[in-house]
Write an enzyme that holds these catalytic residues in place. Structure first.
Site, PDB file in Angstrom:
ATOM      1  N   ARG A  82      -5.387 -11.842 -10.931  1.00 27.66           N
ATOM      2  CA  ARG A  82      -5.609 -13.407 -10.418  1.00 27.66           C
ATOM      3  C   ARG A  82      -4.516 -14.175 -10.704  1.00 27.66           C
ATOM      4  O   ARG A  82      -4.353 -15.396 -11.187  1.00 27.66           O
ATOM      5  CB  ARG A  82      -6.865 -13.964 -11.200  1.00 27.66           C
ATOM      6  CG  ARG A  82      -8.201 -13.170 -11.150  1.00 27.66           C
ATOM      7  CD  ARG A  82      -8.676 -13.511  -9.549  1.00 27.66           C
ATOM      8  NE  ARG A  82      -9.996 -12.844  -9.501  1.00 27.66           N
ATOM      9  CZ  ARG A  82     -10.414 -11.601  -9.301  1.00 27.66           C
ATOM     10  NH1 ARG A  82      -9.371 -10.765  -9.011  1.00 27.66           N
ATOM     11  NH2 ARG A  82     -11.680 -11.214  -9.126  1.00 27.66           N
ATOM     12  N   SER A 136     -15.935 -17.730  -9.976  1.00 28.87           N
ATOM     13  CA  SER A 136     -15.626 -17.571 -11.244  1.00 28.87           C
ATOM     14  C   SER A 136     -14.865 -18.751 -11.722  1.00 28.87           C
ATOM     15  O   SER A 136     -13.668 -18.828 -11.469  1.00 28.87           O
ATOM     16  CB  SER A 136     -15.236 -16.275 -11.617  1.00 28.87           C
ATOM     17  OG  SER A 136     -15.748 -15.211 -11.317  1.00 28.87           O
ATOM     18  N   GLU A 148      -9.919 -19.977 -14.291  1.00 27.68           N
ATOM     19  CA  GLU A 148      -9.467 -19.477 -12.879  1.00 27.68           C
ATOM     20  C   GLU A 148      -8.771 -20.526 -11.928  1.00 27.68           C
ATOM     21  O   GLU A 148      -7.725 -20.303 -11.172  1.00 27.68           O
ATOM     22  CB  GLU A 148     -10.287 -18.463 -12.387  1.00 27.68           C
ATOM     23  CG  GLU A 148      -9.536 -17.617 -11.164  1.00 27.68           C
ATOM     24  CD  GLU A 148     -10.749 -16.824 -10.571  1.00 27.68           C
ATOM     25  OE1 GLU A 148     -11.184 -15.909 -11.241  1.00 27.68           O
ATOM     26  OE2 GLU A 148     -10.981 -16.860  -9.356  1.00 27.68           O
TER      27      GLU A 148
HETATM   28  C1  LIG Z   1     -18.526 -18.733  -4.199  1.00 27.37           C
HETATM   29  C2  LIG Z   1     -17.053 -18.388  -4.455  1.00 27.37           C
HETATM   30  C3  LIG Z   1     -16.751 -17.089  -4.812  1.00 27.37           C
HETATM   31  C4  LIG Z   1     -15.375 -16.666  -4.996  1.00 27.37           C
HETATM   32  N1  LIG Z   1     -15.380 -15.444  -5.235  1.00 27.37           N
HETATM   33  C5  LIG Z   1     -13.822 -15.089  -5.577  1.00 27.37           C
HETATM   34  C6  LIG Z   1     -13.524 -13.622  -5.543  1.00 27.37           C
HETATM   35  O1  LIG Z   1     -14.554 -12.752  -5.438  1.00 27.37           O
HETATM   36  N2  LIG Z   1     -12.126 -13.258  -5.922  1.00 27.37           N
HETATM   37  C7  LIG Z   1     -11.458 -14.314  -5.992  1.00 27.37           C
HETATM   38  O2  LIG Z   1     -10.251 -13.798  -6.179  1.00 27.37           O
HETATM   39  N3  LIG Z   1     -11.573 -15.604  -5.628  1.00 27.37           N
HETATM   40  C8  LIG Z   1     -12.953 -15.985  -5.548  1.00 27.37           C
HETATM   41  N4  LIG Z   1     -13.126 -17.435  -5.259  1.00 27.37           N
HETATM   42  C9  LIG Z   1     -12.178 -18.165  -5.398  1.00 27.37           C
HETATM   43  C10 LIG Z   1     -11.672 -18.877  -4.213  1.00 27.37           C
HETATM   44  O3  LIG Z   1     -12.213 -18.411  -2.903  1.00 27.37           O
HETATM   45  C11 LIG Z   1     -10.039 -18.080  -3.795  1.00 27.37           C
HETATM   46  O4  LIG Z   1      -9.288 -18.361  -4.778  1.00 27.37           O
HETATM   47  C12 LIG Z   1      -9.655 -18.379  -2.681  1.00 27.37           C
HETATM   48  O5  LIG Z   1      -8.183 -17.757  -2.210  1.00 27.37           O
HETATM   49  C13 LIG Z   1      -9.056 -20.133  -2.482  1.00 27.37           C
HETATM   50  O6  LIG Z   1      -8.724 -20.191  -1.242  1.00 27.37           O
HETATM   51  P1  LIG Z   1      -8.654 -21.749  -0.696  1.00 27.37           P
HETATM   52  O7  LIG Z   1      -8.120 -22.137   0.328  1.00 27.37           O
HETATM   53  O8  LIG Z   1     -10.086 -22.540  -0.826  1.00 27.37           O
HETATM   54  O9  LIG Z   1      -7.422 -22.516  -1.826  1.00 27.37           O
HETATM   55  P2  LIG Z   1      -7.925 -23.913  -2.518  1.00 27.37           P
HETATM   56  O10 LIG Z   1      -8.914 -24.143  -3.432  1.00 27.37           O
HETATM   57  O11 LIG Z   1      -7.574 -25.088  -1.405  1.00 27.37           O
HETATM   58  O12 LIG Z   1      -6.660 -23.992  -3.365  1.00 27.37           O
HETATM   59  C14 LIG Z   1      -6.448 -23.085  -4.520  1.00 27.37           C
HETATM   60  C15 LIG Z   1      -5.044 -22.907  -5.093  1.00 27.37           C
HETATM   61  O13 LIG Z   1      -3.981 -22.519  -4.239  1.00 27.37           O
HETATM   62  C16 LIG Z   1      -3.191 -23.948  -3.780  1.00 27.37           C
HETATM   63  N5  LIG Z   1      -2.716 -23.687  -2.349  1.00 27.37           N
HETATM   64  C17 LIG Z   1      -3.727 -23.787  -1.189  1.00 27.37           C
HETATM   65  N6  LIG Z   1      -3.029 -23.576  -0.253  1.00 27.37           N
HETATM   66  C18 LIG Z   1      -2.067 -23.318  -0.336  1.00 27.37           C
HETATM   67  C19 LIG Z   1      -0.955 -23.020   0.589  1.00 27.37           C
HETATM   68  N7  LIG Z   1      -0.798 -23.035   1.941  1.00 27.37           N
HETATM   69  N8  LIG Z   1       0.459 -23.084  -0.204  1.00 27.37           N
HETATM   70  C20 LIG Z   1       0.610 -23.203  -1.427  1.00 27.37           C
HETATM   71  N9  LIG Z   1      -0.463 -23.261  -2.334  1.00 27.37           N
HETATM   72  C21 LIG Z   1      -1.668 -23.696  -1.634  1.00 27.37           C
HETATM   73  C22 LIG Z   1      -3.794 -25.058  -4.074  1.00 27.37           C
HETATM   74  O14 LIG Z   1      -2.562 -26.147  -4.549  1.00 27.37           O
HETATM   75  C23 LIG Z   1      -4.482 -24.662  -5.314  1.00 27.37           C
HETATM   76  O15 LIG Z   1      -3.625 -24.587  -6.409  1.00 27.37           O
HETATM   77  C24 LIG Z   1     -14.435 -17.740  -5.011  1.00 27.37           C
HETATM   78  C25 LIG Z   1     -14.854 -18.968  -4.869  1.00 27.37           C
HETATM   79  C26 LIG Z   1     -16.105 -19.246  -4.570  1.00 27.37           C
HETATM   80  C27 LIG Z   1     -16.561 -20.842  -4.202  1.00 27.37           C
END
Ligand SMILES: Cc1cc2nc3c(=O)[nH]c(=O)nc-3n(C[C@H](O)[C@H](O)[C@H](O)COP(=O)(O)OP(=O)(O)OC[C@H]3O[C@@H](n4cnc5c(N)ncnc54)[C@H](O)[C@@H]3O)c2cc1C
Length: 341
Positions: A161, A235, A331
């Site tokens: 992570r 998480s 996380e």
């Molecule tokens: C129900 C649920 C289940 C999940 N299960 C998992 C799992 O099994 N495994 C796991 O690893 N994660 C899990 N996650 C966490 C999440 O889905 C992941 O971390 C995902 O990759 C986040 O993507 P996002 O586009 O929503 O990022 P965001 O929430 O929009 O951003 C997350 C971080 O990345 C940065 N960021 C976003 N886009 C960019 C970009 N283009 N360039 C630079 N920085 C950027 C943001 O500034 C922030 O710091 C889960 C979340 C939920 C709600």
């Protein structure tokens, strides 16, 4: 590029907490980035699908919303296909599209919310597979030097992570595309016992890639609260990694504490088990709660603010430290506002 003044961010984060931004800039092409002022990490925020973020404060500057689309097989050799994916592509839709193209490698990562561009930030992982097993390149805009940079897998310094982007050069790069190397020949990754058991309960011993994906989806739907119904970010805490000696000591004191190997002489502890053991599962306060489905997941029951969720997380961290001597680390990215940096 779309520009919106003083937008609410409530529908742009899966916790569903109320926060506002000074500006919302929707980035749809790489060219959009060329005309933007430099990113100020104190006042601005880069946002994808908002599924791994907790807004504890309003964002006084701009939210740069990544919506760069595009997915394409750019080359094929020796049974592998190289895919180029725009950072704004929905992750789960990408997984299913790849399967439809006869390409495997992403199936264990089905139904992870969010967009492709955020996947390298914390090296998304689930059911025994991490993004690092398929990622080849990341392309990003460097806010410091105003130029494009590409990162090889090694340069991304992926960990559990974790990545170079998350813990070394935080907030320096805006990821615009990623390249993934996927396999034409399916090699199931069934190290995760829960996945193996779920498949064998269906009488499937030699699954196809889509069957693995379908099964992961079913397990996830049973185990995790749906953010479309109950606000959450998956998480909330990472499983802490400690020395093997410390893990053995804890194991002897707390029978049943699950641990897994985590590289040479290190072990990962189950944060969910420790939180549950401290009695937090199902606890609620001011609309912020610990999911009764999964002790690692904090939920917004409707009206909780980011601060109230953060306060609950602080109490959990203190209590786990008191009982186990282990410090839990959140996380998601927690945006605390310009004064907190
Ligand atoms: C129900 C649920 C289940 C999940 N299960 C998992 C799992 O099994 N495994 C796991 O690893 N994660 C899990 N996650 C966490 C999440 O889905 C992941 O971390 C995902 O990759 C986040 O993507 P996002 O586009 O929503 O990022 P965001 O929430 O929009 O951003 C997350 C971080 O990345 C940065 N960021 C976003 N886009 C960019 C970009 N283009 N360039 C630079 N920085 C950027 C943001 O500034 C922030 O710091 C889960 C979340 C939920 C709600």
């Amino acid at each position: 590029m779309k520009v919106l003044e003083h937008p609410s961010l409530k529908s742009l984060n899966t916790f569903g907490v109320d926060a506002t931004a000074g500006l919302l800039l929707t980035i749809e092409t790489e060219e959009d980035l060329l005309s933007l002022p430099a990113f100020d990490p104190h006042r601005d925020f880069m946002l994808g699908g908002g599924s791994n973020v907790l807004f504890v404060s309003d964002v006084p500057g701009a939210v740069f919303l990544n919506r760069i689309s595009g997915r394409e097989i750019i080359s094929e050799h020796d049974g592998y296909a190289l895919l180029e994916v725009g950072a704004g592509e929905n992750w789960h839709q990408l997984v299913r599209w790849a399967l439809d193209q006869g390409l495997s490698g992403l199936e264990n990562l089905s139904l992870i919310p969010g967009l492709a561009g955020a996947a390298p930030i914390q090296n998304i992982g689930a059911y025994g597979v991490e993004l690092s097993s398929v990622l080849e390149w990341v392309t990003a805009w460097d806010w410091h030097n105003s130029n494009w940079v590409t990162f090889s897998k090694d340069e991304c310094r992926f960990g559990y992570r974790d990545s170079f982007f998350k813990s070394v050069e935080t907030d320096r790069y805006f990821i615009t595309s990623i390249r993934l190397l996927l396999n034409r020949q399916f090699r199931p990754q069934l190290d995760y016992a829960g996945l193996r058991d779920a498949l064998s309960s269906l009488g499937i011993d030699q699954p196809e890639a889509k069957q693995v994906s379908d099964t992961v989806i079913r397990i996830r739907q049973q185990k995790l609260p749906d953010p479309a119904v109950t606000g959450n970010a998956g998480s909330f805490f990472k499983n802490p990694v400690v020395s093997m000696d410390e893990a053995e000591l804890l194991h002897s004191r707390f029978t049943g504490l699950p641990t897994w190997p985590a590289g040479a002489d290190r072990a990962r502890l189950s944060a969910a088990w420790m939180i549950d053991h401290c009695g937090w599962k199902g606890f609620q306060e001011n609309g912020a709660a610990v999911s009764s489905q999964h002790a690692l997941v904090l939920v917004n029951q409707g009206q909780a603010s980011g601060r109230q969720i953060q306060e609950l997380s602080g109490k959990i961290i203190d209590s786990v430290e008191e009982n186990f001597g282990v410090v839990l680390e959140p996380e998601p990215k927690i945006y605390k506002g310009p004064d907190a940096l």
